[in-house]
Motif scaffolding. Structure first.
Motif, PDB file in Angstrom:
ATOM      1  N   SER A   1       0.999  -1.154   0.011  1.00 42.83           N
ATOM      2  CA  SER A   1       0.093  -0.008  -0.015  1.00 42.83           C
ATOM      3  C   SER A   1       0.813   1.112   0.065  1.00 42.83           C
ATOM      4  N   LYS A   2       1.905   1.250   0.773  1.00 44.52           N
ATOM      5  CA  LYS A   2       2.821   2.513   0.926  1.00 44.52           C
ATOM      6  C   LYS A   2       3.487   2.420  -0.515  1.00 44.52           C
ATOM      7  N   ALA A   3       4.029   1.513  -1.352  1.00 45.73           N
ATOM      8  CA  ALA A   3       4.646   1.426  -2.372  1.00 45.73           C
ATOM      9  C   ALA A   3       3.538   2.072  -3.605  1.00 45.73           C
ATOM     10  N   SER A   4       2.155   1.624  -3.474  1.00 44.17           N
ATOM     11  CA  SER A   4       1.336   2.149  -4.289  1.00 44.17           C
ATOM     12  C   SER A   4       1.103   3.759  -4.097  1.00 44.17           C
ATOM     13  N   GLU A   5       1.147   4.167  -2.890  1.00 37.81           N
ATOM     14  CA  GLU A   5       1.027   5.612  -2.788  1.00 37.81           C
ATOM     15  C   GLU A   5       2.314   6.403  -3.371  1.00 37.81           C
ATOM     16  N   ARG A   6       3.306   5.966  -3.144  1.00 39.78           N
ATOM     17  CA  ARG A   6       4.491   6.634  -3.428  1.00 39.78           C
ATOM     18  C   ARG A   6       4.544   6.458  -5.022  1.00 39.78           C
ATOM     19  N   PHE A   7       4.152   5.476  -5.691  1.00 40.16           N
ATOM     20  CA  PHE A   7       4.160   5.316  -7.191  1.00 40.16           C
ATOM     21  C   PHE A   7       3.077   6.466  -7.739  1.00 40.16           C
ATOM     22  N   GLU A   8       2.078   6.360  -7.198  1.00 41.16           N
ATOM     23  CA  GLU A   8       0.946   7.495  -7.478  1.00 41.16           C
ATOM     24  C   GLU A   8       1.686   8.791  -7.578  1.00 41.16           C
ATOM     25  N   ARG A   9       2.200   9.221  -6.510  1.00 40.82           N
ATOM     26  CA  ARG A   9       2.917  10.639  -6.252  1.00 40.82           C
ATOM     27  C   ARG A   9       3.888  10.786  -7.080  1.00 40.82           C
ATOM     28  N   GLU A  10       4.754   9.717  -7.277  1.00 41.96           N
ATOM     29  CA  GLU A  10       5.925  10.075  -8.319  1.00 41.96           C
ATOM     30  C   GLU A  10       5.415  10.114  -9.706  1.00 41.96           C
ATOM     31  N   ALA A  11       4.467   9.176 -10.282  1.00 44.29           N
ATOM     32  CA  ALA A  11       3.928   9.308 -11.457  1.00 44.29           C
ATOM     33  C   ALA A  11       3.357  10.678 -11.724  1.00 44.29           C
ATOM     34  N   THR A  12       2.944  11.165 -10.885  1.00 44.49           N
ATOM     35  CA  THR A  12       1.856  12.512 -11.136  1.00 44.49           C
ATOM     36  C   THR A  12       3.022  13.452 -11.296  1.00 44.49           C
ATOM     37  N   THR A  13       4.247  13.574 -10.599  1.00 40.84           N
ATOM     38  CA  THR A  13       5.376  14.486 -10.825  1.00 40.84           C
ATOM     39  C   THR A  13       6.068  14.176 -12.262  1.00 40.84           C
ATOM     40  N   LEU A  14       6.050  13.026 -12.589  1.00 40.33           N
ATOM     41  CA  LEU A  14       6.757  12.567 -13.925  1.00 40.33           C
ATOM     42  C   LEU A  14       5.578  13.119 -15.037  1.00 40.33           C
ATOM     43  N   SER A  15       4.425  13.357 -14.838  1.00 38.33           N
ATOM     44  CA  SER A  15       3.613  13.509 -15.859  1.00 38.33           C
ATOM     45  C   SER A  15       3.625  15.133 -16.103  1.00 38.33           C
ATOM     46  N   GLN A  16       3.970  15.692 -14.994  1.00 39.16           N
ATOM     47  CA  GLN A  16       4.201  17.293 -15.123  1.00 39.16           C
ATOM     48  C   GLN A  16       5.389  17.443 -15.778  1.00 39.16           C
ATOM     49  N   LEU A  17       6.619  16.814 -15.627  1.00 37.64           N
ATOM     50  CA  LEU A  17       7.753  16.836 -16.259  1.00 37.64           C
ATOM     51  C   LEU A  17       7.708  16.891 -17.736  1.00 37.64           C
ATOM     52  N   GLY A  18       6.642  16.171 -18.257  1.00 38.58           N
ATOM     53  CA  GLY A  18       6.750  15.718 -19.583  1.00 38.58           C
ATOM     54  C   GLY A  18       6.204  16.799 -20.482  1.00 38.58           C
ATOM     55  N   SER A  19       5.945  17.873 -19.912  1.00 40.34           N
ATOM     56  CA  SER A  19       5.614  19.289 -20.922  1.00 40.34           C
ATOM     57  C   SER A  19       6.664  19.619 -21.516  1.00 40.34           C
TER      58      SER A  19
END
Length: 362
Positions: free
Chosen positions: A79-97
């Motif tokens: 569950s903790k890994a899932s939370e971190r994955f969601e957070r870091e993936a969101t950050t990565l999506s913002q960098l993709g601009s």
């Protein structure tokens, strides 16, 4: 999806769990009823990367699917890994601009395993470039820094450390020649830090990065923005020599890389590279912009050279007027006294400036 295709969680304990997505390669079955998996692009300690086609979009554009495999089974740790994955993936999506960072097209979880779907960048890595054309000249490596450092400045301004900068993770696009930085370690590190023991005992000690390109503080799990600067410096050494970092000798006292005998560089650029490669992060450039400013400084050396010469820096002192002879009106005597006073003050100012500036420029 056809039930004959094994679920992705049936063999998590198997040594081959990282290549399970490869079962779809060459198959008529689509992963998630959408992606046609074509081939494996690479694998590492935290997962595997595949080239695929998005069959849900017109033209079936190519994409990259990264499967990340956390080494956890405990539900709380997962569950903790899932939370971190969601957070870091969101950050990565913002960098993709940014045009030099692949866009994140999708991310999802299946049975405790994590997936990123990213834009496919058609081109060659810097490793393939050097193998094909040989080492780069100093001029071309300078150009490389001018192209890649603004990308680094961009991601650092968003509080992201790449953590895995190296030639295989930098691609030159076939269409326009731009450099693209791929395979961010931030998401992998967020997942790697979670283990089953995290819910009971000590934290994880998983290292994300590549030995030789990662500096000591990153190996000690304390990466900083300066860690990416070091990795860029080691990448420059590879571009200049064609040799990987472990092919170099290291100073047994300082730990610094002994690279000077491997390549001949101008004095100014050599100093820049030395500072990028300092073992202590405090001795390195602290930002990508600092490196860019140092590179830009050399173009102004000709204009600054006259400032380095003392004779040209000091204007000729104004000589006091000789004492007048004969009669002068009170106003004329007053004017002459003022001019002589100004001349003396100016001469004293020149002398003071000489004393303050009589030091070599660092």
């Amino acid at each position: 999806m056809d039930s004959t295709i094994p679920t992705l969680s049936t063999r998590r304990a198997s040594p081959q769990h990282q290549t399970r997505l490869g079962q779809f390669c060459g198959s008529k079955h689509l992963f998630r009823d959408r992606y046609k998996v074509l081939k494996t692009l690479g694998r590492g300690g935290f997962g595997v990367t595949f080239l695929a086609k998005d069959m849900a979009l017109p033209g079936y554009p190519p994409c990259v699917i990264k499967q990340l495999c956390p080494k956890v089974n405990n539900p709380v740790a997962l569950s903790k890994a899932s939370e971190r994955f969601e957070r870091e993936a969101t950050t990565l999506s913002q960098l993709g601009s940014h045009s030099q960072i692949p866009r994140l097209l999708d991310y999802f979880q299946i049975n405790g395993e994590f997936y990123l779907v990213q834009e496919y960048v058609r081109g060659s890595t810097l490793v393939k470039e050097v193998r094909k054309n040989g080492p780069l000249s100093e001029e071309k490596v300078r150009k490389f820094l001018v192209e890649i450092l603004p990308v680094l400045s961009y991601i650092h301004s968003r509080q992201v450390i790449h953590r895995d900068i190296k030639p295989p993770n930098i691609i030159r696009c076939d269409d326009d020649g731009r450099l693209v930085l791929i395979d961010f370690g931030a998401v992998k590190e967020g997942i790697a830090e979670i283990t089953d023991e995290d819910t009971q005992k000590a934290p994880s000690t998983s290292f994300v990065g590549t030995v030789g390109f990662a500096p000591p503080e990153q190996l000690a799990l304390r990466p900083s923005y300066a860690s990416d600067i070091y990795a860029i410096g080691v990448t420059c050494l590879f571009l200049l020599t064609g040799h990987p970092p472990l092919a170099f000798d290291y100073d047994t006292h300082t730990g610094d890389i002994n690279w000077r005998e491997m390549v001949d560089l101008s004095e100014h650029f050599g100093k820049i590279l030395d500072k990028m490669l300092k073992i202590s992060p405090r001795d390195r450039y602290q930002s990508a912009d600092d490196v860019l400013r140092a590179l830009d400084l050399e173009s102004h050396f000709d204009q600054l050279s006259h400032c380095m010469t003392m004779s040209s820096r000091l204007p000729k002192p104004t000589e006091p007027e000789p004492e007048p002879t004969g009669y002068q009106s009170p106003i004329a005597r007053k004017a002459a006294a003022i001019r002589n006073w100004r001349a003396r003050r100016l001469q004293e100012g020149h002398s003071s400036s000489f004393q303050q500036n009589d030091h070599p420029v660092a």
